[in-house]
Design an enzyme around this catalytic site. Sequence first.
Site, PDB file in Angstrom:
ATOM      1  N   SER A   1      -3.189  -1.590   6.006  1.00 42.03           N
ATOM      2  CA  SER A   1      -3.166  -1.006   4.673  1.00 42.03           C
ATOM      3  C   SER A   1      -1.810  -1.240   4.033  1.00 42.03           C
ATOM      4  CB  SER A   1      -3.500   0.486   4.786  1.00 42.03           C
ATOM      5  OG  SER A   1      -2.522   1.239   4.136  1.00 42.03           O
ATOM      6  N   LYS A   2      -1.856  -1.743   2.796  1.00 41.31           N
ATOM      7  CA  LYS A   2      -0.617  -2.080   2.094  1.00 41.31           C
ATOM      8  C   LYS A   2       0.220  -0.847   1.844  1.00 41.31           C
ATOM      9  CE  LYS A   2      -2.321  -5.914  -0.654  1.00 41.31           C
ATOM     10  NZ  LYS A   2      -2.459  -6.457  -1.986  1.00 41.31           N
ATOM     11  N   ARG A   3      -0.442   0.281   1.776  1.00 36.98           N
ATOM     12  CA  ARG A   3       0.276   1.492   1.399  1.00 36.98           C
ATOM     13  C   ARG A   3       1.171   2.013   2.510  1.00 36.98           C
ATOM     14  NH1 ARG A   3      -3.773   1.597  -2.155  1.00 36.98           N
ATOM     15  NH2 ARG A   3      -5.343   1.789  -0.560  1.00 36.98           N
TER      16      ARG A   3
END
Length: 464
Positions: A238-240
Amino acid sequence: MLVRTRFAPSPTGFLHIGGARTALFCWLYTRRHHGKFILRIEDTDLVRSTPESVQAILDGMAFLGLDYDEGPFYQTQRIERYKQVVQQLLDEGKAYRCYCSKERLEALRECQLAAKEKPRYDQACRNLVEFKNCPYVIRFKNPDKGEVSFKDLVHGELTFKNSELDDLVIARGDGMPTYNFSVVVDDMDMGITHVIRGDGHINNTPRQINIFKALNVKIPVFAHLPEILEEGGKQKLSKRRGAASVMQYRDDGFLPQALLNYLVRLGWSHGDQEIFSADEMIQYFDLKKVHSSPAALNQQKLLWLNQHYLKSLNPEEVAKHLKWHMDDQIIDITSGPDLTEVVKAQAERCKTLKEMAEKSRYFYEDFKAYDEKAAKKFLTPQTLEILQLIYNQLEEVISWKAEKIHEIITKASERLELNLGKIAQPIRVAVTGGTISPPIDVTLELLGREKTLERLHRAIERGL
Ligand code: GLU
């Protein structure tokens, strides 16, 4: 053929591990073939793109040493060019104005879903000839029949039916181009020969190929890189998650050499070799050896690689990176040993630069308090004698070198009939505040005569 690749991030966040891996593979392939590597910032999403993200991408690439030969080019600076090509396709009858309202498209979609059909535009405006004076988008006339095939360098031959592909919107109501269109215009104008990007774009590729064909230009070769999964290999990356950002890895104390080595093994291998210098990566890199199945993060491996590079790189090079962490931890290094010497002494016992900086603070500034347990155990009435003896001997030393210090400590251990560890540990606690440091003679040399004597004196006073 001169190889020309591009890395084309959307600046909507930091440079994450997946993006960095794509950039690395593009860079390696280009360097391997003595081509040109182009950086293109895909910033047409005006709401989500930010200058901070552009900077984060540039910083991340600079940290990793991924230099580019052309660019950065910004899509927002090329809007006129996209409009020109849209007009060209309109003029040639390869694109058309679509006046369908949002409501109509929504209703169409619902009907198709209710009939269990795949939602797609019904081409209502495809053959309109008259120009209507109301808002419109521009759609690409995707071929109705036949198939699109391409040989992906990672996945092999891939085929898509044209009937599965929509008449794609290439320009929005406000004239802004859409992703699939601007990418093709850019790849065409920039003479890109190899499009190397994440798996997530596979479904866009046949659409883009059809646009390339409509523009009568050579279609680049495609290579879609496998996904990267979280540790354990179950969840998508996940990029977050902050930890996935390249700069977060820097902040956590990883060397760029270690991170590059880690990234290159996310989806690529060369026999069972694990350690690769940048030159070796360039020499061996081959897209055909990129795996088609996902790769998973592995923090232990990264730590292992980092320690390998802390120990094996030129200490001066490591010291440059350590300096960043000393500054980050607000440790003033002007009143202490040369950082290169600290690296040589500490590399063996640290996995990250952050840890190395933390564990080297006492060389530069006095510690605030002794580690309680350590002081209780090693600064006792019994050890007072040791500290006093060592203090007296060290006070005489003029040439402050580890060899001389070692000699003094050895002699003291013989005289007191105690093994070296029994002598070293009280000294260590006295001068560093804790029980862990490089060998005691090296520690004292790095600390310097003045700080050593001062801290020994203090420990003696404390025990009296
Ligand atoms: N801008 C796209 C992205 O960040 C990449 C486009 C491409 O490589 O074709 O996912």
